[in-house]
Design an enzyme around this catalytic site. Sequence first.
Site, mmCIF file in Angstrom:
data_model
loop_
_atom_site.group_PDB
_atom_site.id
_atom_site.type_symbol
_atom_site.label_atom_id
_atom_site.label_comp_id
_atom_site.label_asym_id
_atom_site.label_seq_id
_atom_site.Cartn_x
_atom_site.Cartn_y
_atom_site.Cartn_z
ATOM 1 N N ARG A 239 -3.751 -8.021 -64.443
ATOM 2 C CA ARG A 239 -5.089 -8.596 -64.273
ATOM 3 C C ARG A 239 -5.004 -10.068 -63.854
ATOM 4 N NH1 ARG A 239 -9.546 -10.139 -68.412
ATOM 5 N NH2 ARG A 239 -11.417 -10.047 -67.104
ATOM 6 N N HIS B 110 -7.115 -0.154 -63.952
ATOM 7 C CA HIS B 110 -7.732 0.115 -65.257
ATOM 8 C C HIS B 110 -7.101 1.300 -65.974
ATOM 9 C CE1 HIS B 110 -11.521 -2.358 -64.001
ATOM 10 N NE2 HIS B 110 -10.486 -3.109 -64.300
ATOM 11 N N HIS C 197 -6.782 -11.768 -60.615
ATOM 12 C CA HIS C 197 -7.689 -12.920 -60.718
ATOM 13 C C HIS C 197 -7.141 -14.134 -59.964
ATOM 14 C CE1 HIS C 197 -10.451 -11.587 -64.265
ATOM 15 N NE2 HIS C 197 -10.227 -10.615 -63.395
ATOM 16 N N ASN D 21 -12.070 -15.343 -67.336
ATOM 17 C CA ASN D 21 -10.640 -15.521 -67.607
ATOM 18 C C ASN D 21 -10.306 -15.863 -69.053
ATOM 19 O OD1 ASN D 21 -9.921 -14.908 -65.027
ATOM 20 N ND2 ASN D 21 -9.780 -17.025 -64.322
HETATM 21 C C1 HEM Z 1 -13.210 -3.727 -59.001
HETATM 22 C C2 HEM Z 1 -13.590 -4.771 -59.662
HETATM 23 C C3 HEM Z 1 -13.123 -5.071 -61.044
HETATM 24 C C4 HEM Z 1 -13.897 -5.434 -62.090
HETATM 25 C C5 HEM Z 1 -15.406 -5.613 -62.066
HETATM 26 C C6 HEM Z 1 -13.041 -5.598 -63.234
HETATM 27 C C7 HEM Z 1 -13.473 -6.002 -64.479
HETATM 28 C C8 HEM Z 1 -12.681 -6.039 -65.610
HETATM 29 C C9 HEM Z 1 -13.118 -6.400 -66.930
HETATM 30 C C10 HEM Z 1 -14.529 -6.853 -67.282
HETATM 31 C C11 HEM Z 1 -12.082 -6.261 -67.770
HETATM 32 C C12 HEM Z 1 -12.089 -6.433 -69.294
HETATM 33 C C13 HEM Z 1 -12.058 -7.879 -69.726
HETATM 34 C C14 HEM Z 1 -12.221 -7.982 -71.224
HETATM 35 O O1 HEM Z 1 -13.229 -7.496 -71.727
HETATM 36 O O2 HEM Z 1 -11.333 -8.551 -71.875
HETATM 37 C C15 HEM Z 1 -10.957 -5.799 -67.000
HETATM 38 C C16 HEM Z 1 -9.725 -5.520 -67.502
HETATM 39 C C17 HEM Z 1 -8.634 -5.239 -66.727
HETATM 40 N N1 HEM Z 1 -8.602 -5.180 -65.360
HETATM 41 FE FE1 HEM Z 1 -10.173 -5.173 -64.126
HETATM 42 N N2 HEM Z 1 -11.764 -5.336 -62.870
HETATM 43 C C18 HEM Z 1 -11.751 -5.018 -61.538
HETATM 44 C C19 HEM Z 1 -10.640 -4.740 -60.768
HETATM 45 C C20 HEM Z 1 -9.353 -4.810 -61.230
HETATM 46 C C21 HEM Z 1 -8.189 -4.803 -60.390
HETATM 47 C C22 HEM Z 1 -8.213 -4.827 -58.866
HETATM 48 C C23 HEM Z 1 -7.106 -4.831 -61.217
HETATM 49 C C24 HEM Z 1 -5.647 -4.840 -60.853
HETATM 50 C C25 HEM Z 1 -5.149 -4.214 -59.824
HETATM 51 C C26 HEM Z 1 -7.605 -4.843 -62.570
HETATM 52 C C27 HEM Z 1 -6.825 -4.823 -63.692
HETATM 53 C C28 HEM Z 1 -7.320 -4.907 -64.976
HETATM 54 C C29 HEM Z 1 -6.482 -4.741 -66.155
HETATM 55 C C30 HEM Z 1 -5.010 -4.393 -66.180
HETATM 56 C C31 HEM Z 1 -7.312 -4.972 -67.259
HETATM 57 C C32 HEM Z 1 -6.899 -4.954 -68.734
HETATM 58 C C33 HEM Z 1 -6.517 -6.380 -69.131
HETATM 59 C C34 HEM Z 1 -5.928 -6.498 -70.537
HETATM 60 O O3 HEM Z 1 -5.869 -5.531 -71.277
HETATM 61 O O4 HEM Z 1 -5.525 -7.635 -70.870
HETATM 62 N N3 HEM Z 1 -8.970 -4.864 -62.543
HETATM 63 N N4 HEM Z 1 -11.345 -5.677 -65.685
#
Ligand code: HEM
Length: 318
Positions: free
Chosen positions: A60, A189, A64, A92
């Site tokens: 993530r 995700h 970002h 972030n």
């Molecule tokens: C398409 C648009 C995307 C949106 C709107 C989005 C939004 C989010 C949000 C809101 C979270 C949770 C944050 C939290 O509550 O702590 C999250 C987690 C995550 N996102 Fe996305 N995301 C997107 C695309 C991506 C992309 C492109 C990747 C990587 C290729 C990604 C990888 C991750 C990962 C691995 C997590 C888990 C992070 C953790 O457990 O520390 N996301 N995302």
Amino acid sequence: MQALVVALGSALLLAFVASSASALSLDYYDKTCPKLEYKVRRAVKKAMKNDNTVPAALLRMHFHDCFVRGCDGSVLLNSTAKNTAEKDGPPNISLHAFYVIDHAKEALEAQCPGVVSCADILALAARDAVALSGGPHWDVPKGRKDGRISKAIDTRQLPAPTFNISQLQQSFSQRGLTMEDLVALSGGHTLGFAHCSSFQNRIHNFDAVHDVDPSMNPSFAAQLRKVCPAHNKVRSAGSTLDPTATKFDNVYYKMLLQGKSIFTSDQALLTAPKTRAVVSKFAESQGEFEKAFVKSMIKMSSLSGGGQEIRLNCRVVR
Ligand code: HEM
């Protein structure tokens, strides 16, 4: 005439910046830092041993970084007395595991001082995070430079979890990424966790008629409401993004088709026929997902930033 010259001049300048910044290559550090990949992988592996949430965090973090000012390591910079950095922008706050990049950087400064950019270390760490979680491995083009600018306000440019398909499409296409890239990269995700606030909109007060998003599987929604009540006070509460949150697999897509995705932006992938078809393809084939994910990651991680230097400490500019 003058305007034309200025326009031509800036077009040329843009072309130059784009071409110089996009000159990434697979063998970039072969002569100057041959142990680079080994050192980064070692730092990621070591951190994962103690904390299995590290891979998700690194993946993530790289996303970002790339979506704000290109992949220039700007997400790694700390705030200063005069500047609130990206790191402290709302989306972030939940990023973590920055120490993994610091440890890799320290090991590399001992080996080949002043050579490897923080942005490249992050790109490699994200790749290792995926591979070490059972996902595909790929060669990362390198040669990114670190930027000096990092502003919390710019994190507004990141897509929000409440986005619908046209907002997502706009966010991705502005960066040269297609709808297929959107579906493949949302597969990130398959790893990790979300806090209640990120999906609150779907499980309480959804709209004037529904308390819960009707596109969500009702028993799944009930589970989430239990963990995240309307006035949730437990800051760490939330849900994994799929049931196999430390394994890089295609279960995310299978869940999505059952109405068991976490964010509005995940569910949105089913609302356009084109993206829906890609979701189905990835749900059926781990191989197709992996192939597409690798292709899209290489594209995303090549988004060029305006960076020009190699930082010695990934958190501070010299
Ligand atoms: C398409 C648009 C995307 C949106 C709107 C989005 C939004 C989010 C949000 C809101 C979270 C949770 C944050 C939290 O509550 O702590 C999250 C987690 C995550 N996102 Fe996305 N995301 C997107 C695309 C991506 C992309 C492109 C990747 C990587 C290729 C990604 C990888 C991750 C990962 C691995 C997590 C888990 C992070 C953790 O457990 O520390 N996301 N995302």
